[in-house]
Design an enzyme around this catalytic site. Sequence first.
Site, PDB file in Angstrom:
ATOM      1  N   ASP A 153     -53.868  38.220  42.975  1.00 12.59           N
ATOM      2  CA  ASP A 153     -54.345  39.233  42.020  1.00 12.59           C
ATOM      3  C   ASP A 153     -54.215  38.746  40.584  1.00 12.59           C
ATOM      4  O   ASP A 153     -53.161  38.256  40.171  1.00 12.59           O
ATOM      5  CB  ASP A 153     -53.541  40.528  42.186  1.00 12.59           C
ATOM      6  CG  ASP A 153     -53.747  41.163  43.553  1.00 12.59           C
ATOM      7  OD1 ASP A 153     -54.724  41.903  43.715  1.00 12.59           O
ATOM      8  OD2 ASP A 153     -52.932  40.891  44.459  1.00 12.59           O
ATOM      9  N   ASP A 211     -51.432  32.357  42.664  1.00 12.48           N
ATOM     10  CA  ASP A 211     -51.289  33.786  42.924  1.00 12.48           C
ATOM     11  C   ASP A 211     -52.675  34.324  43.309  1.00 12.48           C
ATOM     12  O   ASP A 211     -53.694  33.637  43.130  1.00 12.48           O
ATOM     13  CB  ASP A 211     -50.767  34.477  41.662  1.00 12.48           C
ATOM     14  CG  ASP A 211     -50.430  35.940  41.888  1.00 12.48           C
ATOM     15  OD1 ASP A 211     -50.259  36.358  43.049  1.00 12.48           O
ATOM     16  OD2 ASP A 211     -50.329  36.671  40.889  1.00 12.48           O
ATOM     17  N   ASP A 254     -50.647  34.767  36.986  1.00 16.48           N
ATOM     18  CA  ASP A 254     -50.910  35.616  35.813  1.00 16.48           C
ATOM     19  C   ASP A 254     -49.795  36.594  35.494  1.00 16.48           C
ATOM     20  O   ASP A 254     -49.796  37.210  34.429  1.00 16.48           O
ATOM     21  CB  ASP A 254     -52.177  36.435  36.046  1.00 16.48           C
ATOM     22  CG  ASP A 254     -51.941  37.584  37.014  1.00 16.48           C
ATOM     23  OD1 ASP A 254     -51.539  37.325  38.165  1.00 16.48           O
ATOM     24  OD2 ASP A 254     -52.110  38.742  36.600  1.00 16.48           O
TER      25      ASP A 254
END
Length: 273
Positions: free
Chosen positions: A36, A34, A217
């Site tokens: 961000d 990912d 996250d």
Amino acid sequence: MVQKREALELPSALEQLDELKEQFKGKTPAIFLDYDGCLTPIVQRPEMAILSDEMRSALQDLATVTKVAVVSGRDRRNVEELVKLDNLYFAGSHGFDITGPGGMASEPGGAKAALPALDKAEDVLQEKLKGVEGSLVERKRYAIAVHYRNVADDEVVQVRKVVDEVLDTMPELKIGHGKKIYELKPNIDWHKGKAVMWLMEELGLDDSKYIPLYIGDDITDEDAFAELQGKGIGVLVGEHDEKTAATYRLERVDDVRVFLEDLTDTIKQKSNG
């Protein structure tokens, strides 16, 4: 049956590196990440998430020894511009829009039919939320992110009410959840996990030679963690509000960089040995 645990129960990917590498079983890890909260820290506004030179260098080095893909909820063009590396693959809008080296360009999730609904929803959301201070409606090709990180706590319920009103009138769309965002996405059975497996097949990464390793996250990354149980390795960065299907954990973005650098060294040693 997908197994889930509390994030803090997961072993550290850095402290248990040897154990983690045992799961490679002689295979080369293909890396999916990912953006961000994984490659850059979570920030107040999306445009502030700038990739560090150190992280870019780590990604570039890793991509010289294995396949590396950034799988993001961001618009694919946007995440490409942020990463600025042409030897990576990019899956934007949760995997509905994928490009990569050699002219790869595909939209494998079948989301084009939802574009008119997304266009209409964007207009309605902009109009209805313009009076909610701190709200941000961010259009991507195949998704609309409604950010409420900067909205007063007592007004978040109004943001959710507006989102629900839009969804009630548009069965072509469904809601997705993330860190301080509601996301309107095509109501199609496609997600980051399916995008990872599509890339594995499309790139010819046979499971006798490669193992997928996904680092993320957010709640949206749980689809990938769940998809990879029994097939690969999931690494959660930090924690979110739900239990996780990941198998290891990294504390922060800096740990991700260290982990990627170690993976690069490990793969180089394997190829030289």
